[in-house]
Motif scaffolding. Structure first.
Motif, PDB file in Angstrom:
ATOM      1  N   ASN A  94     -41.759 -19.523   4.180  1.00  0.00           N
ATOM      2  CA  ASN A  94     -42.552 -20.579   3.571  1.00  0.00           C
ATOM      3  C   ASN A  94     -42.014 -20.985   2.205  1.00  0.00           C
ATOM      4  O   ASN A  94     -41.947 -22.180   1.871  1.00  0.00           O
ATOM      5  CB  ASN A  94     -44.006 -20.113   3.457  1.00  0.00           C
ATOM      6  N   ALA A  97     -38.880 -23.027   2.639  1.00  0.00           N
ATOM      7  CA  ALA A  97     -39.169 -24.390   3.077  1.00  0.00           C
ATOM      8  C   ALA A  97     -39.894 -25.196   2.007  1.00  0.00           C
ATOM      9  O   ALA A  97     -39.790 -26.429   1.963  1.00  0.00           O
ATOM     10  CB  ALA A  97     -40.017 -24.352   4.353  1.00  0.00           C
ATOM     11  N   ARG A  98     -40.634 -24.526   1.131  1.00  0.00           N
ATOM     12  CA  ARG A  98     -41.413 -25.235   0.112  1.00  0.00           C
ATOM     13  C   ARG A  98     -40.562 -25.664  -1.076  1.00  0.00           C
ATOM     14  O   ARG A  98     -40.886 -26.662  -1.745  1.00  0.00           O
ATOM     15  CB  ARG A  98     -42.550 -24.332  -0.374  1.00  0.00           C
ATOM     16  N   GLN A 111     -49.122 -23.852  14.998  1.00  0.00           N
ATOM     17  CA  GLN A 111     -48.135 -24.174  13.966  1.00  0.00           C
ATOM     18  C   GLN A 111     -46.729 -24.310  14.529  1.00  0.00           C
ATOM     19  O   GLN A 111     -46.002 -25.250  14.206  1.00  0.00           O
ATOM     20  CB  GLN A 111     -48.175 -23.110  12.868  1.00  0.00           C
ATOM     21  N   ALA A 157     -45.251 -27.842  13.844  1.00  0.00           N
ATOM     22  CA  ALA A 157     -44.610 -27.867  12.526  1.00  0.00           C
ATOM     23  C   ALA A 157     -43.089 -27.903  12.612  1.00  0.00           C
ATOM     24  O   ALA A 157     -42.432 -28.633  11.857  1.00  0.00           O
ATOM     25  CB  ALA A 157     -45.068 -26.666  11.703  1.00  0.00           C
ATOM     26  N   LEU A 158     -42.509 -27.126  13.517  1.00  0.00           N
ATOM     27  CA  LEU A 158     -41.045 -27.083  13.585  1.00  0.00           C
ATOM     28  C   LEU A 158     -40.452 -28.410  14.057  1.00  0.00           C
ATOM     29  O   LEU A 158     -39.525 -28.928  13.409  1.00  0.00           O
ATOM     30  CB  LEU A 158     -40.596 -25.927  14.477  1.00  0.00           C
ATOM     31  N   THR A 192     -40.832 -30.915  11.247  1.00  0.00           N
ATOM     32  CA  THR A 192     -39.876 -30.654  10.172  1.00  0.00           C
ATOM     33  C   THR A 192     -38.491 -31.165  10.533  1.00  0.00           C
ATOM     34  O   THR A 192     -37.759 -31.684   9.669  1.00  0.00           O
ATOM     35  CB  THR A 192     -39.819 -29.149   9.867  1.00  0.00           C
ATOM     36  N   THR A 218     -43.039 -34.208   7.281  1.00  0.00           N
ATOM     37  CA  THR A 218     -43.043 -32.848   6.741  1.00  0.00           C
ATOM     38  C   THR A 218     -44.463 -32.278   6.761  1.00  0.00           C
ATOM     39  O   THR A 218     -45.379 -32.882   6.207  1.00  0.00           O
ATOM     40  CB  THR A 218     -42.530 -32.830   5.295  1.00  0.00           C
ATOM     41  N   ILE A 276     -46.751 -27.575   3.981  1.00  0.00           N
ATOM     42  CA  ILE A 276     -46.195 -26.225   4.085  1.00  0.00           C
ATOM     43  C   ILE A 276     -47.095 -25.200   3.401  1.00  0.00           C
ATOM     44  O   ILE A 276     -47.365 -24.113   3.929  1.00  0.00           O
ATOM     45  CB  ILE A 276     -44.776 -26.202   3.490  1.00  0.00           C
ATOM     46  N   MET A 312     -38.541 -23.402   7.607  1.00  0.00           N
ATOM     47  CA  MET A 312     -39.591 -23.604   8.596  1.00  0.00           C
ATOM     48  C   MET A 312     -39.288 -22.846   9.891  1.00  0.00           C
ATOM     49  O   MET A 312     -40.212 -22.348  10.557  1.00  0.00           O
ATOM     50  CB  MET A 312     -39.753 -25.097   8.881  1.00  0.00           C
ATOM     51  N   PHE A 332     -40.319 -19.339   9.183  1.00  0.00           N
ATOM     52  CA  PHE A 332     -41.768 -19.259   9.062  1.00  0.00           C
ATOM     53  C   PHE A 332     -42.441 -19.294  10.440  1.00  0.00           C
ATOM     54  O   PHE A 332     -43.286 -18.449  10.757  1.00  0.00           O
ATOM     55  CB  PHE A 332     -42.272 -20.419   8.201  1.00  0.00           C
ATOM     56  N   THR A 333     -42.086 -20.267  11.260  1.00  0.00           N
ATOM     57  CA  THR A 333     -42.746 -20.408  12.559  1.00  0.00           C
ATOM     58  C   THR A 333     -42.328 -19.334  13.553  1.00  0.00           C
ATOM     59  O   THR A 333     -42.995 -19.137  14.570  1.00  0.00           O
ATOM     60  CB  THR A 333     -42.448 -21.796  13.154  1.00  0.00           C
TER      61      THR A 333
END
Length: 448
Positions: free
Chosen positions: A47, A50-51, A102, A106-107, A110, A143, A146, A211, A214-215
């Motif tokens: 995270n 990615a942030r 997520q 999310a992926l 992204t 995006t 995050i 990401m 994270f995922t």
């Protein structure tokens, strides 16, 4: 060894908590508990990775576009378009995350955002028409939120541990401040040392890699909810007022950035503006970590907003001295009110938002902040040109005072409404009038 517990601290479940700790380190026991959870370190690392680009993209785009096209107006318009698109797309994307999970949403989202950044790079590089820059940068609105994804994981893992969740929210706010403090610095270094497109290119790679990491941590991911029957977070008691508070708080951030840059430029030291603003983020980051280490009390947003309204007058007073160093010190102190305010407000949003629409609720918070930042930037710029750089520091102070008034309004209305009636003993109605001031966690019966 028997475990000792208090009313405010839940019984630890991790073996790391079974070992005795020094008295001086007990204050940060909440943070040790966070990263003792299985999978927490891995998803936090992803995270943060990615942030970090969230603080890089805007600066990188402005440098890249202005350097190639010779127009800061065009660069600002392109980044503003991306900001507006993010405010619109964010809640919709978060709703999909709540519904499908997520990793599934999310992926891929992204990946679309990273491709938008690369498309912008190619359009600038190939001297494509101006409209293509707007279209490419608008794709970065895909995006995901995050920070919201990470907060949703903490809320899922620590749903029965409000004390540790308080530390998690404080850590996430400190991480926000750290990333937005380091991101512009990294972007400036890359674009100045290598080539103008370097910041955008590196940011896209970091975003996608972070990401993916994270995922990949599926064990800590909140379970998806097929289709929520709960009302929209906008209809949850107390949430609309909180969103107005977030919008006013965003205006504090947006206006402070613009007027500080204008003030430094007027003194012939525009290059130092970034370092001065970084001190505000540093003060917020440090205060957030200390605030998270304290035992959580009933969240009282109006106290945090009152502190912020008072401290935001310090930069205004410091600017009248004509010293950029004095202003830097004032911003460092003023920034210490930011993180506690954001942590408290985010905790209230989490408590008042249905579990199966949590990502959507936190995305609405980001939308409110973005709207506030945009309004604050415009108002701060107007005040700088029409009044003076010193007088323009009254804009963030006024925005902070407005946020305080909004937080006090529900309490004032409650006192008028319930006067002469007995105090409720439980249920949903007994908490909604106090929502922006002091709220207990909802029970299962409340949510139903």
């Amino acid at each position: 060894m028997p475990q000792q517990t208090t009313q405010d601290t839940p019984v630890p479940q991790q073996t790391a908590q079974d070992t005795p700790t020094r008295p001086g380190s007990r204050r940060f026991a909440g943070y040790r508990r966070l990263f003792g959870l299985p999978g927490a370190r891995a998803f936090t690392a992803g995270n943060l990775l990615a942030r970090l680009p969230m603080g890089m993209f805007s600066v990188s785009a402005v440098v890249m576009i202005a350097g190639a096209r010779g127009s800061y107006a065009l660069a600002g318009a392109v980044t503003a378009t991306g900001l507006a698109a993010t405010a619109v797309a964010g809640p919709w994307l978060a709703r999909l995350v709540d519904r499908h999970g997520q990793a599934r949403i999310a992926l891929p989202a992204t990946a679309v955002s990273a491709l938008g950044s690369l498309a912008l790079l190619l359009c600038v590089r190939r001297d494509a028409p101006d409209w293509t820059l707007f279209a490419a940068y608008a794709c970065t609105a895909a995006t995901p939120n995050i920070g919201g994804l990470s907060r949703a994981r903490w809320a899922h893992l620590l749903r029965d541990e409000p004390g540790t969740l308080h530390a998690a929210n404080a850590f996430e706010q400190a991480a926000d401040e750290l990333c937005f403090m380091l991101g512009p610095v990294l972007a400036s270094f890359l674009t100045g040392t290598f080539f103008p497109e370097a910041g955008t290119l590196v940011g896209a790679v970091l975003l996608l890699a972070g990401m993916a990491l994270f995922t990949a941590q599926r064990a800590t991911e909140p379970p998806p909810r097929a289709r929520s029957k709960a009302p929209s977070p906008l209809r949850s008691p107390g949430v609309p007022a909180l969103l107005v508070c977030f919008t006013a708080t965003g205006a504090v951030f947006g206006s402070m950035e613009v007027v500080t840059i204008a003030y430094a430029d007027a003194g012939g030291r525009r290059a130092a503006a970034g370092a001065v603003l970084a001190l505000q983020a540093a003060g917020s980051c440090a205060a957030g970590l200390v605030y998270g280490a304290r035992k959580p009390a009933a969240p009282r947003l109006h106290r945090c907003l009152a502190a912020m309204a008072a401290l935001m007058t310090l930069p205004w007073a410091a600017a009248s001295t004509g010293s950029l160093g004095v202003l830097a010190g004032a911003l460092l102190v003023a920034g210490m009110a930011t993180a506690p305010t954001m942590v408290t407000a985010m905790t209230l949003v989490q408590r008042r938002t249905p579990d199966d629409r949590l990502n959507e609720g936190m995305s609405l918070v980001v939308t409110g902040l973005l709207i506030g930042i945009a309004c604050g930037s415009a108002t701060g710029g107007w005040a700088t040109e029409r009044l003076s750089p010193v007088a323009a520091f009254g804009v963030p102070a006024t925005a902070a005072a407005l946020a305080l008034l909004v937080s006090l309004a529900p309490e004032a209305a409650r006192r008028v409404t319930v006067r002469g009636f007995p105090q409720a003993t439980g249920g949903h109605r007994s908490t909604c009038a106090r929502d922006s001031i002091s709220v207990r966690p909802l029970t299962d019966g409340d949510r139903k």
